[in-house]
Design an enzyme around this catalytic site. Sequence first.
Site, PDB file in Angstrom:
ATOM      1  CD  GLU A 303      12.232  41.853 -82.817  1.00 14.80           C
ATOM      2  OE1 GLU A 303      13.256  41.361 -82.308  1.00 14.80           O
ATOM      3  OE2 GLU A 303      11.109  41.792 -82.285  1.00 14.80           O
ATOM      4  CE  LYS A 366      16.152  42.546 -79.277  1.00 14.46           C
ATOM      5  NZ  LYS A 366      15.246  41.437 -79.671  1.00 14.46           N
ATOM      6  CB  CYS A 417      11.570  42.969 -79.325  1.00 11.34           C
ATOM      7  SG  CYS A 417      10.505  41.616 -78.759  1.00 11.34           S
TER       8      CYS A 417
END
Length: 537
Positions: A303, A366, A417
């Site tokens: 990320e 995301k 994440c």
Amino acid sequence: MKAAATWLRKLIYTWDWRQASLVALSGVLMAIALPPLSLWPLAWVGLVPLWWVVVATPSIALAAAYGLLWGLVYYGISLAWITHLHPLMWMGVPWLSSVAIALSAWIFIVIWGSVCIAAWGGAIAWLTHRWPGRRVWTVLAGTALWCTLETLRNYSPLDWSPLSLSQSPNNLWILHLTRLSGPQIISAILVATNGLLAVVLTPHSLIPSSFPSSHLLIPASRRRSLALTACALVFASHLLGARLYAQAAPAAAGQSLTLGLVQGNVPTREKLTPQGVRQALEGYTEGYRSLVEQGVAAVVTPEGALPQLWNPNSPQLAAMLQTVGQAGVPLWLGTFAPVPGEGRTQYTQSILELRTDGQYHGRYNKVQLVPLGEYIPFEALLGRLISRLSPLDSYLVPGQPMQQFETSVGKVTVGICYESAYSRLFRRQTRAGGEFVVTASNNDPYPVWMMQQHHGFDVLRAVESDRWALRVTNTGLSGLVDNHGRTLWLGEPQTYLVHRAELERRQTLTPYVRWGDWLTPLLLGLTVAWGWWGVSR
């Protein structure tokens, strides 16, 4: 106002420190069952004191307060890593403000989880008082309510530390039950087992004088049968999990795949500077070339590997695109990509697949953004009070939940994440054709034990979907997990490294991937049906 003060004084007057100590002990036992200590057997008895107290408390408000206390202890311990946001002085934030930001983030998410347990405790006390002689039905209702609250919280912007995490990554037999109905099946079994044990082992000393003993104590013969039921539930769940573990279908021939990962180990406080950008560019370029020489099909970065807005004409990105064009191996780059549209340009936290033509083809944005870190909820209210932790000039926007990461090696189930805690995001992608899982994370500036919790989530995602999972991070822990949840490789934290990983692509669909969490509504339906039948009698 006067009524509220009177209610608060009454609550304090009726507070029992002995019961509060039992509740706090329960919270501690469940917290240390989680990674990094991973004392997972404690989760099978750790909720018993909480059950004792909320059932025996004559006041619904007091039972809710005890539930709140349990949540403050459990979430307070398991989420203490959030305080490692401090120090933020490198961002120009004064020391006192840095401490305030870290503590505020920790307290807010702890209270959010604790409120759910307070609602659960108050509801159990109400059910016990409404139908005092129906202890087993109360256990069923408590199990259904706990699973419902965990499910609802997982649809909110904040979620972490569900009960299912207490069994990951070590109790692999129980983890395989998630293939049936997702992580809630573990929470259901834990809550139900603890509830039955609480019925069997209720001590006389906990029953207040205002509560008839007959309401909470049951005959010895019934205790024996319930004790056997609790033991049978534990044994049967492990036996079924072991059978699921043994029955996993082998991958089809020719489905092996070799991927490379680069753990850049560039701390956030450094990678947002010009020197840090150069360090990241050099580290990821060098790692990419090394893995290309080892014959990988693609190279994966974590990320925000290059903390820059996507602009192919920038010197840094142009140099990386040139490297990919010369090597001929796709690169999955973590960066910030623009969202097409009119008006102010907005960006997503993205993974892009770069190919030899200098363009990105596959893209994953995301979905579950981090509150306060990547956007500010209730911006009009909080925007002036909270310093934003994102390197962007504008707030990030979330990706679409139904997107799919199409790559040169097939469809991939991706999580960035914080999304590892959101099983439903992985399920949707796997059902749409994802053949293996890749999670890309930063994990800086958090401690190693937070990384171990994060790894536990990725193990859950691998098992429930019957997929291999590759975990690539900035500072650790990068790793490889097979579809049984076995960790085949785990890199050293806070170290620069490259790794060549061999994994399998799989096309199986587990019951959970096909139908989702069907257990929670089933438990709610059984609770209502059994309750109605009991009332009608």
